[in-house]
Design an enzyme around this catalytic site. Structure first.
Site, PDB file in Angstrom:
ATOM      1  N   LYS A  65       0.806  -1.231   0.000  1.00 28.55           N
ATOM      2  CA  LYS A  65       0.000   0.000   0.000  1.00 28.55           C
ATOM      3  C   LYS A  65       0.835   1.275   0.000  1.00 28.55           C
ATOM      4  CE  LYS A  65      -4.432  -1.505   1.821  1.00 28.55           C
ATOM      5  NZ  LYS A  65      -4.201  -2.956   2.078  1.00 28.55           N
ATOM      6  N   GLU A  67      -9.941   7.619   3.697  1.00 28.15           N
ATOM      7  CA  GLU A  67     -10.861   6.779   4.449  1.00 28.15           C
ATOM      8  C   GLU A  67     -10.201   5.428   4.601  1.00 28.15           C
ATOM      9  OE1 GLU A  67     -11.484   6.843   1.056  1.00 28.15           O
ATOM     10  OE2 GLU A  67     -11.143   4.695   0.913  1.00 28.15           O
ATOM     11  N   SER A 127       1.579  -9.879  -1.194  1.00 28.74           N
ATOM     12  CA  SER A 127       1.194  -8.478  -0.967  1.00 28.74           C
ATOM     13  C   SER A 127       1.514  -7.951   0.423  1.00 28.74           C
ATOM     14  CB  SER A 127      -0.291  -8.300  -1.266  1.00 28.74           C
ATOM     15  OG  SER A 127      -1.083  -9.157  -0.470  1.00 28.74           O
TER      16      SER A 127
END
Ligand SMILES: *Cc1c(COP(=O)(O)O)cnc(C)c1O
Length: 393
Positions: free
Chosen positions: A89, A111, A377
């Site tokens: 991320k 958010e 990931s």
């Protein structure tokens, strides 16, 4: 025909920007400048330097020998779990914070559902000394207290969304309201390849460093830039977009997308959007999403918080409907088993999201000389309590 975004912001019939009129100037400001900014030499210099020294790139491409022997094929793991903060991320939030600075923004909003994107955003705001406001559903704040604590340590303000089901979509509504009220000084960092155009394409470009590195790394060990398959789990679809990006229009490379079947596709407790979704609009984008007959968004379920999203990004909706991508859904139980197996075979504890991608080898067979690259990931530290409870460790 290309599987990349077209100049109108569509992937086939998916994408676009379905936003309230009051948001139009904000989105248009970004849309009209993002490519030029991203391609400028000064931006690239700053972005590449942070990816190297702050995120820790390039991440290794690791040949998983024992895992490969078990499944009788050649499996490489792209180690995004070794990125700073423990997942892919941050590739996107580093890119977007630089974008915000180029646009002259002083205030960042985001958010978050499970809190992972909130943490990645708070991290880069601390790095740059920018004000950070994270909207989070009141229920999620209770469920994800370690991530709330992380965000606070990093200097972010976490504002609870108290309306509706008090989860991710309510937090998204609050963030959009904030952006409408603060159009001049605020940038909204979206955490996956979702949202109105240009977000899906911008986030995919930031994450595309993953497949850019794989091409070079694979050339050294397999003497080809092209694996036979690239595999990734899909929540919104950003780690998947990153590993697919440079292979989208290369038919020699198979694309496999893995969704969360939760307790099973037919149980009503699932997040398998390709199997269950219909065309609709979520987060400002036309895409596949899980909804009731009268168009209400269905509450998704997965044991992994990061896959617990009722839609997929428009790139993935197009990969699914066009047949370019092979979509597989994996239950909670199969994912948990695969996570434990990777730990025992390779000494790597994966995030439960990632465990879904690893679980496909049980039933999806590959040829012995196929080269299959799986996007690892994220790391499993954040999921330790779930592993402990599930396996009685
Ligand atoms: C957030 C997350 C995902 C899902 O998000 P995508 O945008 O689909 O990549 C997958 N794996 C990990 C480790 C995550 O933190």
């Amino acid at each position: 025909m290309s599987y990349q975004v077209d100049e109108k912001g569509y992937y086939g019939e998916f994408g676009g920007a379905f936003i309230p009129e009051m948001l139009y100037p904000n989105v248009e400001e970004l849309r009209s400048q993002y490519i030029e900014i991203m391609q400028s030499e000064s931006f690239q210099k700053k972005f590449r330097a942070l990816l190297k020294d702050y995120v820790g790139r390039p991440t290794p491409l690791y040949f998983a020998k024992r895992f490969s022997e078990k499944y009788n094929t050649k499996v490489y793991l792209k180690r995004e779990d070794l990125c700073h903060t423990g997942a892919h991320k941050v590739n996107n939030t580093v890119g977007q914070i630089l974008m915000a600075q180029e646009l002259g923004k002083k205030r960042i909003i985001a958010e978050t559902g499970a809190g992972q994107h909130g943490v990645a955003t708070a991290t880069v705001c601390a790095l740059m000394g920018l004000e950070c406001i994270v909207y989070m559903g009141e229920i999620d704040i209770e469920r994800q207290s370690p991530n709330v604590a992380r965000m606070k340590m990093l200097g972010a303000k976490v504002i609870p969304a108290k309306s509706g089901s008090r989860t991710l979509k309510d937090a998204t509504n609050e963030a959009i309201r904030d952006w409408i009220n603060n159009p001049v000084d605020t940038h909204y960092i979206i955490g996956s390849v979702v949202g109105p155009h240009p977000y899906p394409d911008m986030v995919a470009r930031f994450q595309s460093v993953i497949s850019e590195e794989i091409k070079k790394q694979l050339k050294e060990v397999e003497n080809t830039e092209d694996p036979d398959y690239v595999v990734a789990c899909v929540g919104g679809g950003s780690n998947a977009a990153g590993i697919y990006y440079h292979y989208l229009d290369n038919p020699k490379v198979g694309i496999i997308a893995v969704e969360a079947a939760g307790k099973g596709i037919d149980t009503g407790e699932s997040a398998a959007t390709s199997a269950l979704g219909k065309m609709g609009i979520i987060h400002g984008s036309k895409t596949l999403l899980m909804q009731t007959g009268d168009g209400q968004i269905t509450e998704p379920y997965s044991i992994s918080a990061g896959l617990d999203y009722p839609g997929v990004g428009p790139m993935h909706a197009n990969l699914f409907t066009s047949g370019r991508g092979e979509f597989i859904s994996i239950t909670d139980d199969a994912a948990m088993k695969a996570g434990l197996e990777l730990a025992k075979l390779e000494g790597i504890i994966p995030a439960i999201e990632t465990s879904h991608a690893l679980a496909i080898f049980e039933n999806r067979k590959f040829k012995p000389d196929d080269v299959v690259v799986v996007n690892l990931s994220g790391r499993g530290d954040k999921d330790l309590n779930t592993y402990i409870e599930y396996f009685n460790l």
